[in-house]
Design an enzyme around this catalytic site. Structure first.
Site, PDB file in Angstrom:
ATOM      1  N   LYS A   1       0.852  -1.198   0.000  1.00 41.27           N
ATOM      2  CA  LYS A   1       0.000   0.000   0.000  1.00 41.27           C
ATOM      3  C   LYS A   1       0.881   1.238   0.000  1.00 41.27           C
ATOM      4  O   LYS A   1       1.475   1.609   1.008  1.00 41.27           O
ATOM      5  CB  LYS A   1      -0.925   0.046   1.211  1.00 41.27           C
TER       6      LYS A   1
ATOM      7  N   GLU B   1       9.847   1.527  10.543  1.00 42.49           N
ATOM      8  CA  GLU B   1      10.840   2.565  10.250  1.00 42.49           C
ATOM      9  C   GLU B   1      10.128   3.892  10.412  1.00 42.49           C
ATOM     10  O   GLU B   1       9.295   4.249   9.581  1.00 42.49           O
ATOM     11  CB  GLU B   1      11.355   2.419   8.803  1.00 42.49           C
TER      12      GLU B   1
ATOM     13  N   CYS C   1      13.530  11.209   6.640  1.00 40.33           N
ATOM     14  CA  CYS C   1      13.395  10.721   8.013  1.00 40.33           C
ATOM     15  C   CYS C   1      14.699  10.894   8.786  1.00 40.33           C
ATOM     16  O   CYS C   1      14.700  11.169   9.970  1.00 40.33           O
ATOM     17  CB  CYS C   1      12.999   9.255   7.997  1.00 40.33           C
TER      18      CYS C   1
ATOM     19  N   GLU D   1      10.196  16.647  15.014  1.00 39.86           N
ATOM     20  CA  GLU D   1      10.436  16.410  13.584  1.00 39.86           C
ATOM     21  C   GLU D   1       9.536  17.347  12.768  1.00 39.86           C
ATOM     22  O   GLU D   1       8.315  17.318  12.916  1.00 39.86           O
ATOM     23  CB  GLU D   1      10.122  14.955  13.216  1.00 39.86           C
TER      24      GLU D   1
END
Ligand code: NAD
Length: 502
Positions: free
Chosen positions: A186, A260, A294, A393
């Site tokens: 997906k 992750e 990331c 973040e």
């Protein structure tokens, strides 16, 4: 149907791929080019019934695919790698239009996609000789011998984000295929186009029906898929909040899981570094992929002895970065992926302004880009470690900078985060590089560089940056279960019940 040459922005494949068939579904997901804000396509939204069909197809082919020898599986991976190489310009352009990343970066991504399939083709072949492993350290003189056998985990649900759309999918698909798993992929609803076209490649190379299934859809599609009782493993790349939901779904079904997740990685710059090269790497470490990485080294720690000089050069060079249409020659930074993410980044910047943080570079939209979700590369200084832009973040081109005096202070500040994905250290002193490397609490340390990534090396985070590893041999083992096999090899009876001889 040899249709992979149809990877063409004006002639896109916009169907789900289930059990080796292209399946129509309502085209409910608008795909926006972030450089122009125009809708360039509508992707299909998978229903629960499509998800069930895809999992069933993956389950049905699993006994065949998982018991095929590794060399035969490897041929398919090699063929995929070759097709991606052939279609690199078209796939890269599509990725660039869909995600906003500069075309040159999207070309690198496609090289990484084909390289990753080639690498795991090698490991699939190698598995043929290593599927059994003798165990030689049982207590000597016993009645038993033992060995281990590595077997595919089963049906894998792979759920991926939008920053490296086809590459993140590849990090899951290639090792899973090599190990003998069947997969339901997906992609992110924000960037579904290259994954949909990838179905043409899957078909072209003749992968058995059901080995790879591709379903586009939003969070609800991911949720149904990750809660599906016939999925054996969920492999996920994305944000921490979604990671929590995925892990909860995995816990309910006791499923194997790889996560992750996000990061807020530090770069530590000591005064013995090569200044010009370090400025270059620091910029690359935070502004590459339009700052949506990331592992972005987005917390910069500079030794106070060189702070002013270093930051001045960093700001001068940052202001030179060419921002604009990602397909244009020379552009090094395109737009943020969509309006939601653009507003998020702008929200961080507005709150930083209110907090009184200094904008040394950027912080706004470039004046020559009135349309598109552009943000100038931004350097922020003059903040406390408690500042939101230092600890959270942002996932945009925003570099937060603080000074430090001693090595111990730098390490303490670097590790003072809930994340642990990566870290970079710049120093001209080998012993210092070693000391800092050993003390950084994260899954990846770059020394005198930032962001290089190799298929051969395990990728993943500590702390809230994730669980398990993609890539490398660890990323391969993540799709293999271990079976212990014990054989009774002597005439000795067990003697527990003293069963009489027949
Ligand atoms: P996201 O978590 O919003 O979405 C990721 C994927 O999960 C998408 O396909 C989405 O549709 C799906 N999803 C959303 N809700 C779901 C649910 N409840 N159940 C199942 N699936 C669901 O992340 P994003 O915004 O696409 O990506 C950005 C994040 O990804 C950042 O935090 C970034 O750090 C992280 N990321 C991590 C790595 C890494 O290797 N560690 C790499 C790339 C991106």
């Amino acid at each position: 149907m040899s249709s992979a040459n149809l990877v063409d922005i004006n002639n896109l494949q916009l169907k789900l791929y289930i059990g080796g068939k292209f399946v129509e579904a309502p085209l409910r997901l608008p795909v926006v080019d972030p450089a122009t804000e125009e809708v360039i396509a509508h992707a299909p939204a998978a229903s629960e019934s499509h998800i069930n069909q895809a999992v069933e197809a993956a389950r049905a082919v699993f006994p065949y695919w998982s018991t095929l020898d590794g060399a035969s599986r490897a041929k398919h991976l090699d063929a995929i790698a070759e097709a991606v190489k052939r279609l690199k310009p078209q796939l890269a352009e599509l990725e660039s239009r869909d995600s906003g990343k500069p075309l040159a970066e999207a070309m690198w991504d496609m090289d990484d996609v084909s390289g990753t399939f080639t690498y795991y083709a090698g490991l699939a072949r190698e598995l043929d000789g290593k599927q059994y492993e003798a165990v030689t350290d049982l207590p000597p003189g016993g009645d038993f011998t033992a060995s281990l056998r590595y077997e595919a985990v089963g049906v894998v649900a792979a759920i991926v984000p939008w920053n490296y759309p086809l590459l993140m999918a590849t990090w899951k698909l290639a090792p899973a295929l090599a190990a003998g798993c069947s997969i339901v992929l997906k992609p992110s609803e924000v960037t579904p186009l290259t994954a949909l076209q990838f179905a043409l490649i899957v078909e072209e190379v003749g992968l058995p029906a059901g080995v790879i299934n591709i379903l586009t859809g939003g969070p609800e599609t991911g949720a149904i898929l990750s809660n599906h009782q016939d999925v054996d493993k969920i492999t996920f790349t994305g944000s921490v909040p979604t990671g929590v939901k995925i892990m909860t779904a995995a816990a309910k079904g006791i499923k194997n899981v790889t996560l992750e997740l996000g990061g807020k990685s530090p770069a530590i710059v000591f005064d013995t570094c090569d200044l010009a090269r370090t400025v270059e790497w620091v910029m690359f470490g935070c502004f590459w992929t339009n700052g949506q990485i990331c592992s972005a080294t987005s917390r910069l720690l500079v030794q106070e002895t060189i702070y002013d000089k270093f930051v001045a050069k960093l700001v001068e060079e940052t202001n030179k970065i060419q921002v604009g249409n990602p397909l244009a020659e020379g552009v090094k930074m395109g737009p943020i992926v969509n309006k939601v993410q653009f507003d998020k980044v702008m929200g961080f910047l507005e709150r930083a302004r209110v907090e009184g943080i200094n904008f040394a570079a950027g912080g706004d939209r470039p004046t020559d880009c009135p349309r598109g979700y552009y943000v100038r590369p931004t350097v922020l200084t003059g903040m406390q470690p408690t500042a939101e832009v230092w600890s959270t973040e942002i996932f945009g081109p925003v570099l937060s900078v603080m000074a430090f005096s001693t090595e111990d202070e730098a390490i303490r500040m670097a590790n003072d985060t809930e994340y642990g994905l990566a870290g970079a250290v710049f120093s001209g002193v080998e012993a210092q590089l070693k000391r800092v490397t050993e003390q950084l609490r994260c899954g990846c340390v770059w020394r005198n560089c930032s962001q290089p990534c190799f298929s051969q090396l395990p990728w993943g985070g500590w702390k809230r940056s994730g669980i398990g590893r993609d890539l490398g041999r660890e990323g391969f083992k993540a799709y293999l279960e271990t079976k212990q096999i014990v054989t009774h090899v002597t005439e000795n009876a067990l003697g527990w019940y003293n069963v009489a001889k027949l």
